[in-house]
Design an enzyme around this catalytic site. Structure first.
Site, PDB file in Angstrom:
ATOM      1  N   GLN A  77       0.823  -1.210   0.000  1.00 40.82           N
ATOM      2  CA  GLN A  77       0.000   0.000   0.000  1.00 40.82           C
ATOM      3  C   GLN A  77       0.856   1.259   0.000  1.00 40.82           C
ATOM      4  O   GLN A  77       0.563   2.216  -0.730  1.00 40.82           O
ATOM      5  CB  GLN A  77      -0.942   0.007   1.208  1.00 40.82           C
ATOM      6  CG  GLN A  77      -2.167  -0.864   1.043  1.00 40.82           C
ATOM      7  CD  GLN A  77      -3.169  -0.657   2.158  1.00 40.82           C
ATOM      8  OE1 GLN A  77      -2.801  -0.489   3.319  1.00 40.82           O
ATOM      9  NE2 GLN A  77      -4.443  -0.668   1.826  1.00 40.82           N
ATOM     10  N   ASP A 133      -8.965  -1.069  17.064  1.00 37.68           N
ATOM     11  CA  ASP A 133      -8.193  -0.053  16.351  1.00 37.68           C
ATOM     12  C   ASP A 133      -8.003   1.128  17.290  1.00 37.68           C
ATOM     13  O   ASP A 133      -8.961   1.809  17.650  1.00 37.68           O
ATOM     14  CB  ASP A 133      -8.930   0.383  15.079  1.00 37.68           C
ATOM     15  CG  ASP A 133      -8.081   1.220  14.135  1.00 37.68           C
ATOM     16  OD1 ASP A 133      -7.130   1.880  14.616  1.00 37.68           O
ATOM     17  OD2 ASP A 133      -8.366   1.229  12.925  1.00 37.68           O
ATOM     18  N   ARG A 135      -6.053   3.819  16.772  1.00 38.61           N
ATOM     19  CA  ARG A 135      -5.502   5.002  16.114  1.00 38.61           C
ATOM     20  C   ARG A 135      -6.438   6.200  16.187  1.00 38.61           C
ATOM     21  O   ARG A 135      -7.656   6.050  16.257  1.00 38.61           O
ATOM     22  CB  ARG A 135      -5.216   4.707  14.638  1.00 38.61           C
ATOM     23  CG  ARG A 135      -4.117   3.695  14.411  1.00 38.61           C
ATOM     24  CD  ARG A 135      -4.020   3.307  12.946  1.00 38.61           C
ATOM     25  NE  ARG A 135      -5.199   2.578  12.498  1.00 38.61           N
ATOM     26  CZ  ARG A 135      -5.360   2.121  11.263  1.00 38.61           C
ATOM     27  NH1 ARG A 135      -4.410   2.324  10.355  1.00 38.61           N
ATOM     28  NH2 ARG A 135      -6.450   1.459  10.923  1.00 38.61           N
TER      29      ARG A 135
END
Length: 210
Positions: A77, A133, A135
């Protein structure tokens, strides 16, 4: 969902800038210090950042980027995003300190061990007492603001990333999928992202042989 009620604009400061030739092209590297997190981030810029700039907000992944791990798609990516901004102009915001969706390198490897026992990537985090997650993107929004970028075409499969950036005042005019690096070692990981975490991944790309 991470609480984005406070902004990092006042604590994320541009601290250095240099031109760096790479295998993907020559870019401007702008370094930012995030005093709130005690972390340094990079904005990797190609061309002029006009309206609806092409943007990738990319989380650091040591295992995928430095060692070519096939358990994720992070390395491919990053490579694809750098190639795209080199061709079309734009910016890759490289967020350090977000290894393993924010749980850190040690916990990421602990989660990998649980995945080897049959848990998926989400349940492995939860079994460790960690969020699926962890973040947030306050610093990324502050970097975009510093660059004068307020409307973006966001290179991501992650709809939560879109929602978080929009909650921080960034207009996401288009979500541009970035499905690369799919292989037998990460198909289950990517399927969990799609089925349980709301990532937009086309079935034909996830299962190219089916």
């Amino acid at each position: 969902m991470i609480d984005n009620s406070t902004t990092a604009a006042s604590t994320t400061v541009r601290s250095a800038e240099a031109t760096v030739p790479t295998v993907h092209g020559t870019f401007r590297f702008l370094a930012y210090h995030d005093a709130e997190a005690g972390t340094d981030h990079l904005a990797i810029v190609a061309g002029e950042l006009g309206e609806r700039a092409l943007v990738r907000v990319h989380s650091e992944c040591l295992t995928g980027e430095a060692f070519g791990s096939e358990k994720c798609e992070c390395g491919p990516q990053l490579d694809a995003a750098l190639d795209l901004i080199n061709e079309h102009g734009g910016v890759v915001i490289y967020m350090r300190g977000q290894e393993g969706r924010g749980i850190g390198l040690l916990n990421k490897l602990r989660a990998y061990a649980l995945q080897e026992q049959g848990l998926d990537t989400l349940d492995a985090n939860l079994a460790l007492g960690l969020p699926a997650d962890a973040r947030n993107y306050r610093a990324a929004a502050a970097i975009l603001d510093d660059l004068g970028v307020h409307e973006v075409r966001l290179l991501t499969n992650n709809t939560d990333k879109v929602h978080q950036l929009e909650s921080l005042g960034v207009t996401v005019a288009e979500q541009v999928p970035l499905v690369v690096g799919v292989g037998p070692n990460n198909e289950a990981y990517l399927e969990t992202k799609r089925a349980r975490m709301g990532h937009i991944i086309d079935d034909a790309l996830l299962h190219p042989q089916s």
